[in-house]
Write an enzyme that holds these catalytic residues in place. Structure first.
Site, short mmCIF file in Angstrom:
data_model
loop_
_atom_site.label_atom_id
_atom_site.label_comp_id
_atom_site.label_asym_id
_atom_site.label_seq_id
_atom_site.Cartn_x
_atom_site.Cartn_y
_atom_site.Cartn_z
N ASP A 53 0.70 -1.03 0.15
CA ASP A 53 -0.46 -0.13 -0.49
C ASP A 53 0.28 1.15 0.52
O ASP A 53 1.89 1.65 0.87
CB ASP A 53 -0.94 0.22 1.22
CG ASP A 53 -1.77 1.18 1.43
OD1 ASP A 53 -2.76 0.94 0.80
OD2 ASP A 53 -1.51 2.00 1.81
N TYR A 69 2.73 10.13 -0.24
CA TYR A 69 3.83 8.92 0.60
C TYR A 69 5.40 9.48 -0.09
O TYR A 69 6.88 8.78 -0.03
CB TYR A 69 4.16 7.46 0.62
CG TYR A 69 2.60 7.11 1.47
CD1 TYR A 69 1.77 7.63 1.90
CD2 TYR A 69 2.24 6.04 1.69
CE1 TYR A 69 1.02 7.90 2.54
CE2 TYR A 69 1.25 5.43 2.36
CZ TYR A 69 -0.14 6.46 2.26
OH TYR A 69 -0.45 5.97 3.14
N LYS A 73 -2.46 5.39 -4.53
CA LYS A 73 -3.48 6.88 -4.07
C LYS A 73 -3.45 8.14 -4.75
O LYS A 73 -2.02 9.32 -4.68
CB LYS A 73 -3.90 6.86 -2.24
CG LYS A 73 -3.88 5.99 -1.23
CD LYS A 73 -3.79 5.62 -0.27
CE LYS A 73 -3.58 4.95 0.61
NZ LYS A 73 -1.92 4.69 0.84
N HIS A 118 -7.70 9.99 -2.24
CA HIS A 118 -6.97 9.52 -0.49
C HIS A 118 -7.41 9.62 0.23
O HIS A 118 -7.35 9.32 1.76
CB HIS A 118 -5.13 9.63 -1.16
CG HIS A 118 -4.01 9.68 0.51
ND1 HIS A 118 -3.37 10.14 -0.33
CD2 HIS A 118 -5.00 9.20 1.38
CE1 HIS A 118 -2.59 9.63 0.99
NE2 HIS A 118 -3.52 9.03 1.92
N1 LIG Z 1 -5.18 6.21 3.51
C1 LIG Z 1 -4.64 7.02 4.93
O1 LIG Z 1 -4.89 8.24 4.84
C2 LIG Z 1 -3.51 6.59 5.72
C3 LIG Z 1 -2.86 6.71 7.20
C4 LIG Z 1 -2.27 6.27 7.26
C5 LIG Z 1 -2.08 5.38 7.10
N2 LIG Z 1 -2.26 4.73 5.76
C6 LIG Z 1 -1.72 3.24 5.22
O2 LIG Z 1 -1.78 2.62 6.40
C7 LIG Z 1 -0.25 1.60 6.83
C8 LIG Z 1 -0.07 1.48 8.50
O3 LIG Z 1 -0.88 2.64 9.28
P1 LIG Z 1 0.41 4.09 9.86
O4 LIG Z 1 2.49 3.31 8.96
O5 LIG Z 1 0.08 4.54 10.02
O6 LIG Z 1 0.81 2.87 10.80
P2 LIG Z 1 0.20 1.50 11.71
O7 LIG Z 1 1.19 0.17 10.99
O8 LIG Z 1 -0.70 1.41 12.68
O9 LIG Z 1 2.12 1.40 13.14
C9 LIG Z 1 3.75 1.43 12.49
C10 LIG Z 1 4.48 1.29 13.52
O10 LIG Z 1 4.35 0.84 13.99
C11 LIG Z 1 5.38 0.01 14.70
N3 LIG Z 1 5.38 -1.85 14.58
C12 LIG Z 1 4.69 -2.10 13.21
N4 LIG Z 1 5.11 -3.25 13.25
C13 LIG Z 1 5.77 -3.68 14.98
C14 LIG Z 1 5.02 -4.54 15.99
N5 LIG Z 1 5.52 -6.35 15.08
N6 LIG Z 1 5.60 -4.55 17.07
C15 LIG Z 1 6.29 -2.90 17.28
N7 LIG Z 1 6.81 -2.18 16.30
C16 LIG Z 1 5.51 -2.02 15.61
C17 LIG Z 1 7.04 0.58 13.34
O11 LIG Z 1 7.34 1.08 13.58
P3 LIG Z 1 9.02 0.68 12.60
O12 LIG Z 1 8.87 0.73 11.03
O13 LIG Z 1 10.25 1.19 12.97
O14 LIG Z 1 8.68 -1.11 12.61
C18 LIG Z 1 5.58 2.06 13.04
O15 LIG Z 1 6.04 2.34 14.10
C19 LIG Z 1 0.48 3.10 6.21
O16 LIG Z 1 2.33 2.90 6.37
C20 LIG Z 1 -0.37 3.52 4.73
O17 LIG Z 1 0.26 2.74 4.09
C21 LIG Z 1 -2.98 5.59 5.10
#
Ligand SMILES: NC(=O)c1ccc[n+]([C@@H]2O[C@H](COP(=O)([O-])OP(=O)(O)OC[C@H]3O[C@@H](n4cnc5c(N)ncnc54)[C@H](OP(=O)(O)O)[C@@H]3O)[C@@H](O)[C@H]2O)c1
Length: 266
Positions: A46, A51, A76, A106
């Site tokens: 994704d 990004y 997006k 988005h």
């Molecule tokens: N459409 C939108 O508006 C929107 C908004 C936000 C996000 N997104 C999408 O959703 C994806 C995921 O959301 P997100 O990046 O906001 O947050 P998330 O996936 O909820 O959390 C990511 C965080 O958790 C840590 N992490 C991951 N796996 C872990 C584990 N097993 N143990 C401990 N810590 C862990 C990562 O650190 P490290 O990387 O340091 O391991 C990072 O700091 C994004 O990357 C993006 O593709 C979309």
């Protein structure tokens, strides 16, 4: 690893686990994360124009040698930029791909829902995206779009975790055949020390992150955790060989801070 998929219609299958790459830095960090994910069995990435790492996602996929059609790629459209038809062509150039599997708006553009959606329908018609959808749409906006669209959105990508359990929105998606895709399913890593999650994880001998992701899967959501650490990327795949009990699901549901509304806002 056997990853179940949601059916978006017309033969488009969306794996229920993907790697998110928001805040993965352009260059080596994103390429390496995607490479590790593909090695670990992920077949869904994704990304987004916002990004600034589409080129690295495309390069890592090409370098993997895995056939393009075996990998589900989402990007997006940033509504503030040029029109969607010209923007998707730029995204495809950066990805070095002929099509994406899913193209999302988005975030909503108040007052311009109908026009931007017609452009998305055209993009799908031309085969530049196999499926089209939206992101950050609450129940009211989603209903409005569903009522006016010729091709309904296949997916609504929203913040969804035990702390953002948008029950009304999930039920609407379910009723109207829209797949709810959970972004920030780990609450950006900030809730992994929560007492309820830690207690359940300890008792069933799983990681807190696995418990949060499994909760999303048991609500039929597609989850896209982001990590740039190899061991976490691998650990986040281990969510298909156990089940949370209904008591544990209820305890996790109760962590919700949204009041169960259909809003897409925090
Ligand atoms: N459409 C939108 O508006 C929107 C908004 C936000 C996000 N997104 C999408 O959703 C994806 C995921 O959301 P997100 O990046 O906001 O947050 P998330 O996936 O909820 O959390 C990511 C965080 O958790 C840590 N992490 C991951 N796996 C872990 C584990 N097993 N143990 C401990 N810590 C862990 C990562 O650190 P490290 O990387 O340091 O391991 C990072 O700091 C994004 O990357 C993006 O593709 C979309």
């Amino acid at each position: 690893m056997e990853v179940p998929a949601r059916d978006l219609g017309e033969g488009v299958l969306m794996p229920m686990l993907g790697l998110g790459v928001w805040q993965a830095a352009a260059g080596t960090e994103t390429r390496q994360a995607v490479e590790w994910a593909l090695e670990a069995g992920y077949r869904h990435i994704d990304t987004a124009t916002y990004y600034r790492n589409e080129a690295d996602v495309g390069a890592a996929i090409a370098a993997s040698g895995i056939p393009r059609e075996e990998i589900f790629v989402t990007t997006k459209w940033m509504p503030a930029l040029r029109s969607a038809p010209s923007e998707i062509r730029r995204s495809l150039e950066r990805l070095d791909m002929a099509y994406v599997d899913l193209y999302l708006i988005h975030w909503p553009l108040p007052g311009r829902i109908r026009n931007s959606w017609s452009a998305f329908e055209g993009i799908r018609e031309q085969g530049l995206a196999r499926a089209i959808g939206v992101s950050n749409y609450g129940s009211d906006r989603l209903k409005k779009l569903l009522d006016s669209a010729t091709v309904p959105p296949a997916v609504n990508q929203v913040l969804f975790s035990p702390f953002h359990y948008r029950k009304a929105l999930l039920e609407l998606c379910d009723r109207r055949g829209v797949v709810l895709e959970a972004y920030s399913p780990l609450e950006r890593g900030k809730a992994l020390g929560d007492a309820t999650i830690v207690e359940i994880a300890g008792r069933i001998e799983r990681e807190p992150a696995q418990v949060m992701l499994r909760w999303g899967i048991q609500h039929d959501a597609v989850v896209i955790p982001k990590s740039t650490h190899r061991e976490r990327i691998v650990s986040n795949t281990r969510i298909f060989d156990f089940e949370l009990s209904s008591d544990d699901m209820r305890a996790l549901d109760a962590l919700d801070r949204t009041g169960g509304t259909g809003s897409a806002r925090r």
